[in-house]
Design a protein around this motif. Structure first.
Motif, PDB file in Angstrom:
ATOM      1  N   GLY A  35      42.831  44.523  56.564  1.00 50.56           N
ATOM      2  CA  GLY A  35      43.248  45.260  57.744  1.00 50.56           C
ATOM      3  C   GLY A  35      44.611  45.896  57.621  1.00 50.56           C
ATOM      4  N   ALA A  36      45.483  45.636  58.573  1.00 48.77           N
ATOM      5  CA  ALA A  36      46.831  46.203  58.568  1.00 48.77           C
ATOM      6  C   ALA A  36      47.839  45.228  57.965  1.00 48.77           C
ATOM      7  N   ALA A  37      47.344  44.192  57.318  1.00 51.95           N
ATOM      8  CA  ALA A  37      48.253  43.207  56.723  1.00 51.95           C
ATOM      9  C   ALA A  37      49.088  43.850  55.630  1.00 51.95           C
ATOM     10  N   LYS A  38      50.230  43.235  55.330  1.00 54.31           N
ATOM     11  CA  LYS A  38      51.130  43.785  54.338  1.00 54.31           C
ATOM     12  C   LYS A  38      50.786  43.342  52.921  1.00 54.31           C
ATOM     13  N   SER A  39      49.861  42.417  52.770  1.00 55.04           N
ATOM     14  CA  SER A  39      49.486  41.991  51.433  1.00 55.04           C
ATOM     15  C   SER A  39      47.984  42.158  51.254  1.00 55.04           C
ATOM     16  N   ALA A  40      47.582  42.220  49.990  1.00 54.93           N
ATOM     17  CA  ALA A  40      46.169  42.364  49.668  1.00 54.93           C
ATOM     18  C   ALA A  40      45.808  41.305  48.645  1.00 54.93           C
ATOM     19  N   GLU A  41      44.586  40.809  48.717  1.00 54.90           N
ATOM     20  CA  GLU A  41      44.113  39.851  47.732  1.00 54.90           C
ATOM     21  C   GLU A  41      43.564  40.604  46.534  1.00 54.90           C
ATOM     22  N   LEU A  42      43.970  40.172  45.358  1.00 50.77           N
ATOM     23  CA  LEU A  42      43.520  40.798  44.126  1.00 50.77           C
ATOM     24  C   LEU A  42      42.956  39.726  43.196  1.00 50.77           C
ATOM     25  N   PRO A  43      41.624  39.600  43.114  1.00 51.49           N
ATOM     26  CA  PRO A  43      41.057  38.696  42.118  1.00 51.49           C
ATOM     27  C   PRO A  43      41.055  39.385  40.756  1.00 51.49           C
ATOM     28  N   VAL A  44      41.498  38.683  39.721  1.00 51.15           N
ATOM     29  CA  VAL A  44      41.578  39.233  38.372  1.00 51.15           C
ATOM     30  C   VAL A  44      40.820  38.303  37.443  1.00 51.15           C
ATOM     31  N   GLU A  45      39.942  38.863  36.618  1.00 52.61           N
ATOM     32  CA  GLU A  45      39.203  38.062  35.651  1.00 52.61           C
ATOM     33  C   GLU A  45      39.619  38.463  34.244  1.00 52.61           C
ATOM     34  N   LEU A  46      39.978  37.486  33.434  1.00 50.25           N
ATOM     35  CA  LEU A  46      40.356  37.723  32.048  1.00 50.25           C
ATOM     36  C   LEU A  46      39.154  37.352  31.182  1.00 50.25           C
ATOM     37  N   ILE A  47      38.650  38.342  30.415  1.00 53.03           N
ATOM     38  CA  ILE A  47      37.411  38.167  29.654  1.00 53.03           C
ATOM     39  C   ILE A  47      37.657  38.354  28.170  1.00 53.03           C
ATOM     40  N   ASP A  48      37.086  37.473  27.368  1.00 54.59           N
ATOM     41  CA  ASP A  48      37.044  37.643  25.918  1.00 54.59           C
ATOM     42  C   ASP A  48      35.801  38.488  25.644  1.00 54.59           C
ATOM     43  N   HIS A  49      35.986  39.717  25.155  1.00 51.06           N
ATOM     44  CA  HIS A  49      34.852  40.616  25.005  1.00 51.06           C
ATOM     45  C   HIS A  49      34.029  40.388  23.751  1.00 51.06           C
ATOM     46  N   VAL A  50      34.419  39.449  22.916  1.00 48.69           N
ATOM     47  CA  VAL A  50      33.551  39.069  21.806  1.00 48.69           C
ATOM     48  C   VAL A  50      32.469  38.137  22.338  1.00 48.69           C
ATOM     49  N   SER A  51      32.890  37.117  23.087  1.00 53.26           N
ATOM     50  CA  SER A  51      31.936  36.147  23.622  1.00 53.26           C
ATOM     51  C   SER A  51      31.433  36.529  25.010  1.00 53.26           C
ATOM     52  N   GLY A  52      32.213  37.334  25.750  1.00 53.06           N
ATOM     53  CA  GLY A  52      31.853  37.681  27.121  1.00 53.06           C
ATOM     54  C   GLY A  52      32.229  36.614  28.133  1.00 53.06           C
ATOM     55  N   ASP A  53      32.875  35.548  27.678  1.00 50.50           N
ATOM     56  CA  ASP A  53      33.251  34.443  28.555  1.00 50.50           C
ATOM     57  C   ASP A  53      34.599  34.684  29.214  1.00 50.50           C
ATOM     58  N   GLY A  54      34.764  34.129  30.415  1.00 52.49           N
ATOM     59  CA  GLY A  54      36.061  34.138  31.066  1.00 52.49           C
ATOM     60  C   GLY A  54      36.996  33.214  30.312  1.00 52.49           C
ATOM     61  N   MET A  55      38.269  33.551  30.300  1.00 51.31           N
ATOM     62  CA  MET A  55      39.262  32.771  29.558  1.00 51.31           C
ATOM     63  C   MET A  55      40.047  31.889  30.528  1.00 51.31           C
ATOM     64  N   ALA A  56      39.819  30.586  30.466  1.00 60.24           N
ATOM     65  CA  ALA A  56      40.461  29.627  31.366  1.00 60.24           C
ATOM     66  C   ALA A  56      41.857  29.256  30.885  1.00 60.24           C
ATOM     67  N   GLY A  57      42.725  28.933  31.850  1.00 60.87           N
ATOM     68  CA  GLY A  57      44.041  28.393  31.538  1.00 60.87           C
ATOM     69  C   GLY A  57      45.051  29.374  30.985  1.00 60.87           C
ATOM     70  N   VAL A  58      44.858  30.658  31.228  1.00 61.42           N
ATOM     71  CA  VAL A  58      45.804  31.673  30.746  1.00 61.42           C
ATOM     72  C   VAL A  58      46.664  32.134  31.924  1.00 61.42           C
ATOM     73  N   ARG A  59      47.971  32.173  31.729  1.00 67.59           N
ATOM     74  CA  ARG A  59      48.884  32.619  32.783  1.00 67.59           C
ATOM     75  C   ARG A  59      48.896  34.143  32.852  1.00 67.59           C
ATOM     76  N   ILE A  60      48.698  34.682  34.048  1.00 70.45           N
ATOM     77  CA  ILE A  60      48.788  36.117  34.317  1.00 70.45           C
ATOM     78  C   ILE A  60      49.946  36.316  35.282  1.00 70.45           C
ATOM     79  N   SER A  61      50.849  37.231  34.965  1.00 69.40           N
ATOM     80  CA  SER A  61      52.007  37.515  35.813  1.00 69.40           C
ATOM     81  C   SER A  61      51.878  38.894  36.429  1.00 69.40           C
ATOM     82  N   ALA A  62      52.317  39.003  37.687  1.00 65.93           N
ATOM     83  CA  ALA A  62      52.311  40.278  38.411  1.00 65.93           C
ATOM     84  C   ALA A  62      53.748  40.756  38.561  1.00 65.93           C
TER      85      ALA A  62
END
Length: 114
Positions: A35-62
């Protein structure tokens, strides 16, 4: 939906055989503006494209991309078991651009401003 795909790199971690070509990408799953909130939710998925699996335990910084060309750290999240991290970033989708960075193997990766 925005995609980030870095160049192919050689994996130096113990997770793969030496010399295996690894392609990684950030897949920004969705951008949900609240809505008119000042923040937005952003889901981010980190994928290994060789296996196609999500990569657990990796720090992502904004980082907020400032008008003078610098970047200011705003938040960091670790990916969950399925490789997803969720951010709430003030002004996202309302003119305040952000850059996401991670180092899943031996190379830093960054998105274009979103």
């Amino acid at each position: 939906m925005q995609h980030f795909q870095p160049p192919t790199t050689q994996d130096r971690s113990s997770r793969r055989a030496p010399g295996a070509a690894i392609r990684l990408c950030f897949l920004l799953l969705s951008l949900l503006l609240i809505g008119a909130a000042k923040s937005a939710e952003l889901p981010v998925e980190l994928i290994d494209h060789v296996s196609g699996d999500g990569m657990a335990g990796v720090r992502i910084s904004a980082y907020e991309a400032l008008p003078d060309g610098t970047q200011q750290w705003r938040a960091a999240r670790d990916t969950d078991a399925s490789g997803v991290a969720r951010f709430e970033l003030d002004g996202l989708g309302q003119g305040r651009p952000y850059v996401l960075k991670a180092r899943p193997y031996a190379q830093w990766l960054a998105t274009d401003p979103i």
